[in-house]
Design a protein around this motif. Structure first.
Motif, mmCIF file in Angstrom:
data_model
loop_
_atom_site.group_PDB
_atom_site.id
_atom_site.type_symbol
_atom_site.label_atom_id
_atom_site.label_comp_id
_atom_site.label_asym_id
_atom_site.label_seq_id
_atom_site.Cartn_x
_atom_site.Cartn_y
_atom_site.Cartn_z
ATOM 1 N N GLN A 162 0.788 -1.381 0.087
ATOM 2 C CA GLN A 162 -0.150 -0.117 0.117
ATOM 3 C C GLN A 162 0.873 1.142 -0.079
ATOM 4 O OE1 GLN A 162 -3.569 -0.014 2.721
ATOM 5 N NE2 GLN A 162 -3.018 -2.188 3.086
ATOM 6 N N GLY A 163 2.193 1.140 0.566
ATOM 7 C CA GLY A 163 3.095 2.352 0.452
ATOM 8 C C GLY A 163 4.196 2.243 -0.632
ATOM 9 N N VAL A 164 4.998 1.451 -0.670
ATOM 10 C CA VAL A 164 6.042 1.435 -1.561
ATOM 11 C C VAL A 164 5.817 1.419 -2.854
ATOM 12 C CG1 VAL A 164 8.184 0.304 -2.206
ATOM 13 C CG2 VAL A 164 7.588 0.563 0.292
ATOM 14 N N ALA A 165 4.791 0.252 -3.293
ATOM 15 C CA ALA A 165 4.398 0.144 -4.364
ATOM 16 C C ALA A 165 3.730 1.199 -5.212
ATOM 17 C CB ALA A 165 3.640 -1.100 -4.622
ATOM 18 N N VAL A 166 2.588 1.818 -4.407
ATOM 19 C CA VAL A 166 2.017 3.030 -4.799
ATOM 20 C C VAL A 166 2.608 4.126 -5.048
ATOM 21 C CG1 VAL A 166 -0.112 4.574 -3.987
ATOM 22 C CG2 VAL A 166 -0.286 2.246 -3.853
ATOM 23 N N CYS A 167 3.754 4.468 -4.289
ATOM 24 C CA CYS A 167 4.458 5.629 -4.456
ATOM 25 C C CYS A 167 5.611 5.543 -5.603
ATOM 26 C CB CYS A 167 5.289 5.928 -3.160
ATOM 27 S SG CYS A 167 4.088 6.603 -1.677
ATOM 28 N N LEU A 168 5.932 4.427 -5.729
ATOM 29 C CA LEU A 168 6.781 4.079 -6.810
ATOM 30 C C LEU A 168 6.089 4.414 -8.068
ATOM 31 C CD1 LEU A 168 9.144 1.137 -5.801
ATOM 32 C CD2 LEU A 168 9.786 3.372 -6.061
ATOM 33 N N GLU A 169 4.873 3.846 -8.256
ATOM 34 C CA GLU A 169 3.830 4.357 -9.589
ATOM 35 C C GLU A 169 3.835 5.721 -9.603
ATOM 36 O OE1 GLU A 169 1.243 4.046 -12.701
ATOM 37 O OE2 GLU A 169 3.234 2.802 -11.984
ATOM 38 N N ALA A 170 3.491 6.310 -8.272
ATOM 39 C CA ALA A 170 3.357 7.966 -8.356
ATOM 40 C C ALA A 170 4.699 8.682 -8.911
ATOM 41 C CB ALA A 170 3.017 8.508 -6.981
ATOM 42 N N MET A 171 5.822 8.069 -8.426
ATOM 43 C CA MET A 171 7.238 8.522 -8.715
ATOM 44 C C MET A 171 7.260 8.400 -10.217
ATOM 45 S SD MET A 171 10.989 7.342 -7.129
ATOM 46 C CE MET A 171 11.142 5.951 -8.058
ATOM 47 N N ARG A 172 6.949 7.136 -10.767
ATOM 48 C CA ARG A 172 7.322 7.252 -12.360
ATOM 49 C C ARG A 172 6.448 7.906 -12.910
ATOM 50 N NH1 ARG A 172 4.684 4.679 -16.260
ATOM 51 N NH2 ARG A 172 2.789 4.269 -15.111
ATOM 52 N N LEU A 173 5.025 8.215 -12.586
ATOM 53 C CA LEU A 173 4.446 9.237 -13.476
ATOM 54 C C LEU A 173 4.804 10.754 -13.448
ATOM 55 C CD1 LEU A 173 0.700 7.832 -12.430
ATOM 56 C CD2 LEU A 173 2.085 7.549 -14.623
ATOM 57 N N ALA A 174 5.513 11.085 -12.177
ATOM 58 C CA ALA A 174 5.894 12.440 -11.988
ATOM 59 C C ALA A 174 7.395 12.775 -12.596
ATOM 60 C CB ALA A 174 5.837 12.775 -10.527
#
Length: 601
Positions: A162-174
């Motif tokens: 819920q944390g690492v995976a979601v934030c890495l996706e947000a990081m990839r998009l940004a």
């Protein structure tokens, strides 16, 4: 037909390999990488990327029906622990919804759990949680003494999914450039653990990157360096192997403070580091086990060309040094909100000028609380994770009540401040977290929050209640009026803790600041801080006008003082550099006495 099938599969396999090779070849890569290392990182990025997309879709769905998801999260926790001693005491089996839970179970603080956790530490099972804890996790102790909490497999799994995976996706998009095969420099220090009577590890809640061979392929630091117990020696090794690689893509740590202290170490020891790279050695000044030293030195080769490049970079000073050392640096990945805000600002203004930052999580030893889905926006805001914890909210006006009424996620108001009350996956039920957050909006039905302050870090000598965020705002305005001054660090103490050494008859704040560019401050300039706080807090101003609170005493401490204070605080609280947060309101007299001894003006 049977003969054609193997041929067709062979063609498809070759075609797949060709596509994989083309994709892999198109990405920016680190230097001196083996094919296996690149392939391992490529596959890890792809798997986590797929997982991140899936978890983000799941999160989006959860935010549409927050009340139902929160009910499910709560009941899942209660059912799992219904047959424990604690679950029977509070009759978890009979609880059918959150209303019944809130009427049956009191709001709690750490004292409610202290003896229960001690029973677990000596080996008793099924006390609070059904499973055996992985570790007894020590909190950072910013609001008082460190607390010992339980950390479980469920807590870690939730944090990753819920944390690492979601934030890495947000990081990839940004930041699309981060989806490369460049290595990351992760400033991490292997924590020291002791054992409870039952053999359960006791220490900070952090796992080493060296625990996974595949994870190590992502980082510039080799595995043996993570075995080094000394923070001073470990940061040297992190810096050494980072400097060897001119293609570093990301600088990462839990907190911006760790990155900041990494750069201060670089500024102190850059000549020694450059010499090691030039000669292909590990400095003899490092206190390393012979086996660890041998493994590290086997990775070193003389590199006078890189050493010359580095020497030229350092000769130009440290403003914007990160981007000169690593021209393809894409990101600094570290929490830079709350007590880490000033470190993030100093990094952006000096060492890491021109490099974007992403503050991914809002988390604590108790578990994952929120994720930042808006990496490019400031101030930092976090979407509460509705499947990580069951959350309740205490209005700021009710914080002093023993059993106040609580609100649920779907009941809070935008613009209001609340203390979080959490029920987590590791044995805390209706637990007052001590964090005050401001609801700044909603993502679908789910609250989006900004961290405001720790309840235990509030300054109050007459009941005025000045929060960390308010004091820091006033301090920054005052520093702007101090010619040539740059804020390095600060903390405060209420005069009552000083006793006879308080230096004033009326209750007041004792403020300790470390500055760059200034050796002395006139009384007039010091008083600017008091004036700025009066402008920001009408309550503080009224007490000052009445004479109930005396003027602040602002004291300058010597260079490096807060680095020493940080070490003292970590030694006292069993906190590792990975989880340490600077205490802004000091509650221990020995810390105040230490700073008084370091005062230069």
């Amino acid at each position: 037909m049977q003969r054609l099938l193997p041929s067709a599969l062979g063609v498809l396999s070759l075609g797949g390999m060709a596509l994989l090779w083309r994709d892999l070849s198109s990405k920016v890569k680190g230097e001196n990488r083996t094919f296996n290392s690149l392939l391992s990182q490529y596959l890890a990025v792809k798997v986590v990327g797929w997982l991140g997309k899936r978890q983000r879709r799941k999160l989006e769905g959860d935010t549409i029906n927050v009340r139902q998801v929160q009910e499910e999260t709560l009941l899942k926790r209660l059912r799992k622990n219904a047959n424990t001693w604690y679950g029977k005491q509070y009759d978890f089996t009979s609880v059918k919804d959150s209303e019944a839970f809130r009427s049956k179970h009191p709001i709690t603080t750490y004292e409610h759990y202290r003896e229960l956790i001690q029973r677990i530490a000596v080996g008793e099972e099924q006390v609070i949680i059904a499973e055996k804890p992985l570790i007894l996790a020590m909190t950072s102790g910013t609001s008082g003494s460190s607390a010992m909490l339980l950390s479980t497999k469920d807590t870690n799994t939730e944090f990753f999914l819920q944390g690492v995976a979601v934030c890495l996706e947000a990081m990839r998009l940004a930041f699309p450039a981060t989806e490369s095969l460049q290595r990351t420099t992760k400033l991490f220090y292997s924590p020291t653990f002791r054992q409870s009577e039952a053999g359960i590890p006791i220490g900070p809640n952090s796992s080493t990157p060296a625990s996974s061979r595949h994870m190590l392929n992502l980082y510039t630091t080799p595995a043996p360096a993570f075995e080094v117990p000394s923070e001073k020696d470990t940061v040297y090794l992190h810096l050494l192997f980072a400097l060897k690689d001119p293609t570093v893509g990301t600088l990462e740590s839990n907190f911006a403070s760790t990155v900041f202290y990494g750069f201060t170490a670089l500024q102190d020891r850059w000549q020694e580091l450059v010499e090691d790279i030039e000669l292909g050695r590990i400095s003899a000044a490092l206190n390393l086990e012979p086996g660890v030293r041998a493994r590290l030195e086997a990775l070193m080769r003389p590199d006078p060309e890189r050493a010359a490049q580095l020497h030229a970079c350092f000769q130009d000073g440290f403003l914007g040094i990160a981007k000169r050392l690593w021209p393809q640096l894409n990101l600094v990945l570290a929490v830079d909100s709350g007590s880490n805000q000033i470190y993030g600002e100093m990094l952006r203004e000096h060492y890491c000028e021109g490099v974007p930052f992403y503050s991914p999580f809002y988390a604590a030893t108790e578990g994952l609380i929120g994720v930042n889905l808006w990496p490019l926006e400031s101030p930092r805001r976090y979407l509460l994770c509705p499947r990580s914890m069951f959350c309740e909210f205490l209005s700021e006006a009710s914080l002093d009540e023993e059993q106040p009424n609580t609100l649920l996620m779907n009941e809070v108001q935008e613009g209001s401040n609340y203390e979080l009350v959490i029920t987590n996956a590791s044995g805390l039920f209706r637990y007052r977290l001590g964090d005050i957050v401001k609801v700044v909006g909603f993502h679908n039905q789910c609250p989006v929050v900004e961290f405001q302050y720790r309840r235990g870090q509030m300054l109050s000598v007459r009941g005025e209640k000045v929060s960390e965020v308010m004091f820091l705002g006033a301090l920054k305005k005052a520093v702007d009026q101090w010619p040539a001054a740059q804020l390095v660090d600060y903390c405060c103490a209420e005069s009552g803790i000083l006793g006879d050494s308080s230096g004033g008859s009326d209750p007041h704040y004792q403020v300790f600041v470390e500055l760059k560019g200034v050796r002395k401050l006139s009384e007039e300039l010091r008083y600017k801080l008091d004036q700025c706080l009066q402008e920001d807090s009408m309550v503080y101003k009224s007490f000052r006008l009445k004479g109930s609170i005396g003027p602040m005493r602002v004291q300058l401490v010597g260079e490096g003082t807060f680095k020493e204070l940080r070490t003292k605080m970590m030694d006292f609280s069993d906190t590792s550099p990975n989880t340490f947060k600077m205490h802004r309101a000091l509650r221990r007299k020995e810390y105040v006495d230490f700073l008084l001894g370091k005062t230069v003006s």
